[in-house]
Write a protein that holds these residues in place. Structure first.
Motif, PDB file in Angstrom:
ATOM      1  N   PRO A   1     -28.458  55.287 -16.374  1.00 27.97           N
ATOM      2  CA  PRO A   1     -27.178  55.994 -16.296  1.00 27.97           C
ATOM      3  C   PRO A   1     -26.015  55.052 -16.548  1.00 27.97           C
ATOM      4  O   PRO A   1     -26.071  53.865 -16.212  1.00 27.97           O
ATOM      5  CB  PRO A   1     -27.163  56.530 -14.857  1.00 27.97           C
TER       6      PRO A   1
ATOM      7  N   PRO B   1     -20.315  53.756 -13.351  1.00 30.74           N
ATOM      8  CA  PRO B   1     -19.195  54.634 -13.004  1.00 30.74           C
ATOM      9  C   PRO B   1     -17.877  54.108 -13.543  1.00 30.74           C
ATOM     10  O   PRO B   1     -17.658  52.901 -13.642  1.00 30.74           O
ATOM     11  CB  PRO B   1     -19.224  54.625 -11.462  1.00 30.74           C
TER      12      PRO B   1
ATOM     13  N   ASP C   1     -14.012  58.765 -13.520  1.00 30.95           N
ATOM     14  CA  ASP C   1     -14.956  59.678 -12.883  1.00 30.95           C
ATOM     15  C   ASP C   1     -14.473  60.059 -11.488  1.00 30.95           C
ATOM     16  O   ASP C   1     -14.580  61.212 -11.073  1.00 30.95           O
ATOM     17  CB  ASP C   1     -16.340  59.025 -12.789  1.00 30.95           C
TER      18      ASP C   1
ATOM     19  N   ARG D   1     -19.274  63.673 -13.313  1.00 34.18           N
ATOM     20  CA  ARG D   1     -20.350  63.062 -12.517  1.00 34.18           C
ATOM     21  C   ARG D   1     -20.296  63.642 -11.111  1.00 34.18           C
ATOM     22  O   ARG D   1     -19.223  63.825 -10.546  1.00 34.18           O
ATOM     23  CB  ARG D   1     -20.186  61.543 -12.446  1.00 34.18           C
ATOM     24  N   TRP D   2     -21.489  63.910 -10.557  1.00 40.82           N
ATOM     25  CA  TRP D   2     -21.579  64.433  -9.198  1.00 40.82           C
ATOM     26  C   TRP D   2     -22.595  63.574  -8.443  1.00 40.82           C
ATOM     27  O   TRP D   2     -23.683  64.018  -8.097  1.00 40.82           O
ATOM     28  CB  TRP D   2     -21.980  65.906  -9.234  1.00 40.82           C
ATOM     29  N   ASP D   3     -22.232  62.326  -8.232  1.00 40.61           N
ATOM     30  CA  ASP D   3     -23.104  61.404  -7.515  1.00 40.61           C
ATOM     31  C   ASP D   3     -22.277  60.647  -6.490  1.00 40.61           C
ATOM     32  O   ASP D   3     -21.077  60.869  -6.345  1.00 40.61           O
ATOM     33  CB  ASP D   3     -23.797  60.449  -8.487  1.00 40.61           C
ATOM     34  N   ARG D   4     -22.930  59.746  -5.756  1.00 44.39           N
ATOM     35  CA  ARG D   4     -22.245  59.052  -4.668  1.00 44.39           C
ATOM     36  C   ARG D   4     -21.134  58.153  -5.184  1.00 44.39           C
ATOM     37  O   ARG D   4     -20.086  58.018  -4.536  1.00 44.39           O
ATOM     38  CB  ARG D   4     -23.247  58.224  -3.866  1.00 44.39           C
ATOM     39  N   GLU D   5     -21.323  57.541  -6.348  1.00 42.34           N
ATOM     40  CA  GLU D   5     -20.271  56.684  -6.887  1.00 42.34           C
ATOM     41  C   GLU D   5     -19.030  57.484  -7.239  1.00 42.34           C
ATOM     42  O   GLU D   5     -17.903  57.085  -6.934  1.00 42.34           O
ATOM     43  CB  GLU D   5     -20.792  55.933  -8.123  1.00 42.34           C
TER      44      GLU D   5
ATOM     45  N   ASP E   1     -26.399  70.114   2.468  1.00 40.69           N
ATOM     46  CA  ASP E   1     -25.873  70.527   1.176  1.00 40.69           C
ATOM     47  C   ASP E   1     -24.374  70.798   1.292  1.00 40.69           C
ATOM     48  O   ASP E   1     -23.798  70.741   2.373  1.00 40.69           O
ATOM     49  CB  ASP E   1     -26.601  71.776   0.668  1.00 40.69           C
TER      50      ASP E   1
ATOM     51  N   ALA F   1     -21.921  65.949   0.146  1.00 35.24           N
ATOM     52  CA  ALA F   1     -21.726  65.141  -1.059  1.00 35.24           C
ATOM     53  C   ALA F   1     -20.808  63.941  -0.811  1.00 35.24           C
ATOM     54  O   ALA F   1     -20.984  62.886  -1.425  1.00 35.24           O
ATOM     55  CB  ALA F   1     -21.154  66.013  -2.177  1.00 35.24           C
TER      56      ALA F   1
ATOM     57  N   ALA G   1     -19.348  58.406   2.123  1.00 39.48           N
ATOM     58  CA  ALA G   1     -19.340  57.798   0.790  1.00 39.48           C
ATOM     59  C   ALA G   1     -18.328  56.668   0.648  1.00 39.48           C
ATOM     60  O   ALA G   1     -18.463  55.821  -0.234  1.00 39.48           O
ATOM     61  CB  ALA G   1     -19.055  58.873  -0.268  1.00 39.48           C
TER      62      ALA G   1
END
Length: 268
Positions: free
Chosen positions: A9, A12, A16, A34-38, A179, A184, A188
């Motif tokens: 990937p 980041p 983003d 992007r839908w991730d922790r970063e 969820d 999310a 973080a």
């Protein structure tokens, strides 16, 4: 037969995080790539920037109505309506759901189920009415004192609301559900990063207030600090009652911080 391994990937980008902040905290046409922790980390660190844009729009509409001859009450209603419109009322809905969950007095699982229901109970309705009345009354008083103080309050309260989300997403704060937006972004943000953004926002609040005088510099920074303190108290209470944070809790924190900042700016 050889196969090509999947490419890793991409790293980041600061953009983003900005897209995540505006795409999740406003209805502005920004696509979350992007839908991730970063991305969540960058988005929550950049949440006050989204608040600055929302607050600027709120102040702009209020000032436009004043320039057209409207009185402070109508300007106040407009400035209070803009953040609701730019979030599709999600923060207000979260506040109402959080009030229903806390007011139910039920165990965590039952309270979370109540919060997830589509209807609003009596605790939620009462909380919404009182919070909106407080916001409009405070903005009306500030616009009546001077257009500059009203505009500054609209911006400062919106920034404080999103800054409260940055702090609520810090490491160590768990999610109540596996969820949703709460899961999310929960945990973080590094604590040092959250504190650095907070210090920067407090300094910016003091600098903007200083344009109206030394007293306003102290009062504006203090109002933001009090807003964060009120949101922190609610955060800790919700964490104890629900076992963590949810998207609804984040909405409740934002509205609590915004209202506290506006009320604090009216005092003294």
């Amino acid at each position: 037969m050889s196969t090509t391994p999947p490419s890793p990937p991409s790293p980041p980008s600061p953009l983003d995080g900005i897209r995540f902040a505006f795409g999740t905290l406003t209805v502005l046409p920004v696509r979350v790539t992007r839908w991730d922790r970063e991305a969540a980390r960058g988005g929550m660190l950049g949440a006050p920037l989204a608040g600055l844009v929302v607050g600027g729009c709120a102040a702009g509409l209020g000032l436009a109505l004043l320039a057209l001859g409207a009185g402070p009450p109508l300007a106040a209603v407009a400035s209070a309506a803009v953040p609701a419109a730019l979030t599709r009322g999600l923060h207000l809905d979260g506040l109402a759901d959080t009030a229903d969950g806390l007011g139910s007095g039920k165990p965590a699982d039952d309270a979370l189920r109540i919060m997830k229901q589509s209807d609003i109970g009596p605790f939620g309705v009462l909380t919404l009415v009182l919070v909106l009345l407080a916001q409009v009354a405070a903005l009306s008083q500030l616009y009546g004192a001077s257009w500059a103080r009203g505009a500054l309050a609209a911006v400062a309260s919106a920034v404080a609301a999103r800054l409260a989300l940055t702090l609520a997403a810090r490491a160590g704060v768990p999610a109540a559900r596996p969820d949703g937006l709460g899961a999310a972004v929960a945990g973080a943000v590094p604590v040092r990063g959250a504190l650095a953004v907070t210090a920067g926002c407090l300094a910016a609040a003091a600098a903007c207030g200083a344009l109206l005088g030394p007293y306003d510099a102290v009062r504006t920074a203090l109002a933001v600090a009090l807003a964060l303190a009120a949101a922190e108290l609610l955060l800790r209470h919700c964490t104890r009652r629900f076992g963590g944070v949810t998207g609804d809790v984040f909405g409740g924190l934002a509205e609590t911080a915004a209202t506290t900042a506006l009320v604090a700016l009216c005092l003294g």
